[in-house]
Design an enzyme around this catalytic site. Structure first.
Site, PDB file in Angstrom:
ATOM      1  N   ARG A 139       0.820  -1.219   0.000  1.00 14.70           N
ATOM      2  CA  ARG A 139       0.000   0.000   0.000  1.00 14.70           C
ATOM      3  C   ARG A 139       0.852   1.268   0.000  1.00 14.70           C
ATOM      4  NH1 ARG A 139      -3.720   2.494   4.452  1.00 14.70           N
ATOM      5  NH2 ARG A 139      -5.332   3.531   3.216  1.00 14.70           N
ATOM      6  N   HIS A 182       0.366   4.508  -2.336  1.00 17.99           N
ATOM      7  CA  HIS A 182       0.158   5.862  -1.803  1.00 17.99           C
ATOM      8  C   HIS A 182       1.298   6.800  -2.171  1.00 17.99           C
ATOM      9  CE1 HIS A 182      -3.333   5.315   1.232  1.00 17.99           C
ATOM     10  NE2 HIS A 182      -3.499   4.531   0.187  1.00 17.99           N
ATOM     11  N   ASN A 210      -3.971   8.684   4.814  1.00 18.56           N
ATOM     12  CA  ASN A 210      -2.753   8.132   5.415  1.00 18.56           C
ATOM     13  C   ASN A 210      -2.763   8.137   6.941  1.00 18.56           C
ATOM     14  OD1 ASN A 210      -1.511   7.661   2.928  1.00 18.56           O
ATOM     15  ND2 ASN A 210      -0.588   9.712   2.847  1.00 18.56           N
ATOM     16  N   HIS A 239      -6.339  -5.843  -2.471  1.00 21.91           N
ATOM     17  CA  HIS A 239      -7.182  -6.025  -1.288  1.00 21.91           C
ATOM     18  C   HIS A 239      -7.462  -7.499  -1.007  1.00 21.91           C
ATOM     19  CE1 HIS A 239      -8.796  -1.579  -1.276  1.00 21.91           C
ATOM     20  NE2 HIS A 239      -7.499  -1.670  -1.065  1.00 21.91           N
TER      21      HIS A 239
HETATM   22  C1  HEM Z   1      -9.337   1.348  -5.913  1.00 23.85           C
HETATM   23  C2  HEM Z   1      -9.224   2.295  -5.013  1.00 23.85           C
HETATM   24  C3  HEM Z   1      -8.765   2.016  -3.610  1.00 23.85           C
HETATM   25  C4  HEM Z   1      -9.380   2.426  -2.484  1.00 23.85           C
HETATM   26  C5  HEM Z   1     -10.643   3.251  -2.399  1.00 23.85           C
HETATM   27  C6  HEM Z   1      -8.630   1.902  -1.374  1.00 23.85           C
HETATM   28  C7  HEM Z   1      -8.935   2.112  -0.038  1.00 23.85           C
HETATM   29  C8  HEM Z   1      -8.343   1.444   1.012  1.00 23.85           C
HETATM   30  C9  HEM Z   1      -8.740   1.572   2.376  1.00 23.85           C
HETATM   31  C10 HEM Z   1      -9.840   2.483   2.898  1.00 23.85           C
HETATM   32  C11 HEM Z   1      -7.972   0.729   3.108  1.00 23.85           C
HETATM   33  C12 HEM Z   1      -8.057   0.495   4.606  1.00 23.85           C
HETATM   34  C13 HEM Z   1      -7.264   1.560   5.344  1.00 23.85           C
HETATM   35  C14 HEM Z   1      -7.525   1.536   6.831  1.00 23.85           C
HETATM   36  O1  HEM Z   1      -8.655   1.228   7.240  1.00 23.85           O
HETATM   37  O2  HEM Z   1      -6.593   1.866   7.603  1.00 23.85           O
HETATM   38  C15 HEM Z   1      -7.066   0.082   2.197  1.00 23.85           C
HETATM   39  C16 HEM Z   1      -6.135  -0.844   2.563  1.00 23.85           C
HETATM   40  C17 HEM Z   1      -5.237  -1.417   1.687  1.00 23.85           C
HETATM   41  N1  HEM Z   1      -5.070  -1.081   0.362  1.00 23.85           N
HETATM   42 FE1  HEM Z   1      -6.322   0.018  -0.746  1.00 23.85          FE
HETATM   43  N2  HEM Z   1      -7.566   1.187  -1.855  1.00 23.85           N
HETATM   44  C18 HEM Z   1      -7.604   1.241  -3.229  1.00 23.85           C
HETATM   45  C19 HEM Z   1      -6.671   0.705  -4.083  1.00 23.85           C
HETATM   46  C20 HEM Z   1      -5.532   0.034  -3.683  1.00 23.85           C
HETATM   47  C21 HEM Z   1      -4.432  -0.291  -4.550  1.00 23.85           C
HETATM   48  C22 HEM Z   1      -4.322   0.086  -6.023  1.00 23.85           C
HETATM   49  C23 HEM Z   1      -3.533  -0.974  -3.781  1.00 23.85           C
HETATM   50  C24 HEM Z   1      -2.194  -1.522  -4.174  1.00 23.85           C
HETATM   51  C25 HEM Z   1      -1.846  -1.868  -5.396  1.00 23.85           C
HETATM   52  C26 HEM Z   1      -4.082  -1.075  -2.454  1.00 23.85           C
HETATM   53  C27 HEM Z   1      -3.522  -1.757  -1.410  1.00 23.85           C
HETATM   54  C28 HEM Z   1      -4.054  -1.838  -0.142  1.00 23.85           C
HETATM   55  C29 HEM Z   1      -3.578  -2.749   0.883  1.00 23.85           C
HETATM   56  C30 HEM Z   1      -2.532  -3.830   0.680  1.00 23.85           C
HETATM   57  C31 HEM Z   1      -4.303  -2.467   2.044  1.00 23.85           C
HETATM   58  C32 HEM Z   1      -4.129  -3.106   3.417  1.00 23.85           C
HETATM   59  C33 HEM Z   1      -3.018  -2.371   4.151  1.00 23.85           C
HETATM   60  C34 HEM Z   1      -2.684  -2.895   5.519  1.00 23.85           C
HETATM   61  O3  HEM Z   1      -3.253  -3.878   5.968  1.00 23.85           O
HETATM   62  O4  HEM Z   1      -1.818  -2.261   6.159  1.00 23.85           O
HETATM   63  N3  HEM Z   1      -5.271  -0.424  -2.425  1.00 23.85           N
HETATM   64  N4  HEM Z   1      -7.307   0.549   0.926  1.00 23.85           N
END
Ligand code: HEM
Length: 315
Positions: A57, A61, A89, A188
């Site tokens: 992530r 970002h 973030n 995800h």
């Molecule tokens: C399509 C639009 C996307 C949205 C709206 C989105 C939104 C989010 C949100 C809200 C979270 C949870 C954050 C939290 O509650 O602290 C999250 C987690 C995550 N996102 Fe996305 N995301 C998107 C695309 C992506 C992309 C493109 C990637 C990587 C290529 C990605 C990788 C991740 C990962 C791996 C997590 C888990 C992180 C952790 O457990 O520390 N996301 N995302």
């Protein structure tokens, strides 16, 4: 003669103007860079599985704000506010210490040679591999920014409340296609989200499997402010494996975020979601290709920016 020379000069200029990243960028200047990063990522993920998700992530970002220039890693200074307190973030990005630790190890083998932006790109790939996902050749040669952009972090990082059209627009703004967006969302399949980011979806949306909603409501109270930080896996089926189960979940309305379920909601991306759910090889291939494209978002190259000595601050 003069004209053919000027054509040549123009051609050279055109090539130089296009950012040139290469998989072999450090093969002479720092041959141990990639192995050093991989060993450190593998150790970090072995210690805490979720770190693989957090590192993946971080690269996302980074790339969506000013391009892949490690701007996300900069702490606030007297001259600018960094990106870490931006809404997407704050209280959410993780792994900064792991990146600092990797940078220290890389500095120990090659002084001021490998950028923090490249470390993020390689760490993202190694994280995916460590959790069982596909591998790809990471293009290298990015340099590090001397500034950060909190307002762009707030405006350009997609929010989980977005609908399909706005998700598509957020990726289009970075020259990524709707298909890239569907493939990259497969990230995800690992990691976790906080209740405050999925509460509205499980309580208010109608495109949610009721058994799944009940399961998630148990640890995410309806009242905003209570249990905001409670965590749930983004992939209910195989939470720590990098596989295609994320798409299978969408088929049965068990996406955790509103934005996740938007990809399978009777619209134009349903078809690709079905394909990825049924054909893991297609997902693996497209995810790897899309990661390379995301990693190409406006890098600093050549003499632009700098190679930071410490990822959290400008030299
Ligand atoms: C399509 C639009 C996307 C949205 C709206 C989105 C939104 C989010 C949100 C809200 C979270 C949870 C954050 C939290 O509650 O602290 C999250 C987690 C995550 N996102 Fe996305 N995301 C998107 C695309 C992506 C992309 C493109 C990637 C990587 C290529 C990605 C990788 C991740 C990962 C791996 C997590 C888990 C992180 C952790 O457990 O520390 N996301 N995302």
């Amino acid at each position: 003669m003069a004209s053919s020379l000027s054509v040549l000069v123009l051609l050279c200029l055109a090539t130089a103007a296009k950012a040139q990243l290469s998989p072999n960028f450090y093969s002479r200047s720092c041959p141990r860079a990639l192995a050093t990063i991989k060993a450190a990522v593998t150790a970090a993920v072995a210690q805490e599985t979720r770190m693989g998700a957090s590192l993946l992530r971080l690269h996302f970002h980074d790339c969506f704000v000013q391009g892949c220039d490690a701007s996300v890693l900069l702490n606030d200074t007297a001259n600018f506010t960094g990106e870490q307190t931006a809404f997407p973030n704050a209280g959410s990005i993780r792994g900064l210490n792991v990146i600092d630790n990797i940078k220290a190890q890389v500095e120990a083998v090659c002084k001021q040679t490998v950028s923090c932006a490249d470390i993020l790109a390689v760490a993202a790939r190694d994280s995916v591999v460590a959790l069982g996902g596909p591998s790809w050749r990471v293009l290298l040669g990015r340099r590090d920014s001397t500034t950060a952009n909190i307002s762009q972090a707030n405006s350009d990082l997609p929010a989980p409340s977005l609908d399909l059209a706005n998700l598509t627009a957020a990726f289009a703004k970075k020259s990524l296609s709707r298909s890239d967006m569907v493939a990259l969302s497969g990230a995800h399949t690992i990691g976790q989200a906080q209740c405050q980011n999925f509460r509205a979806h499980i309580y208010n949306d109608t495109n949610v499997n009721s058994t799944f909603a009940t399961l998630r409501k148990a640890n995410c109270p309806a009242a905003s402010g209570s249990g905001d930080g409670n965590l749930a896996p983004l992939d209910v089926t195989t939470p720590t494996a990098f596989d295609n189960a994320y798409y299978g979940n969408l088929l049965v309305q068990s996406g955790l975020l509103h934005s996740d379920q938007q990809l399978f909601n009777g619209g134009p991306t349903d078809r690709l979601v079905r394909t990825y759910a049924s054909t893991p090889r297609r997902f693996n291939r497209d995810f790897a290709l899309a990661m390379v494209r995301m990693g190409n978002i406006s890098p600093l190259t050549g003499t632009q920016g700098q190679i930071r000595l410490t990822c959290s601050k400008v030299n």
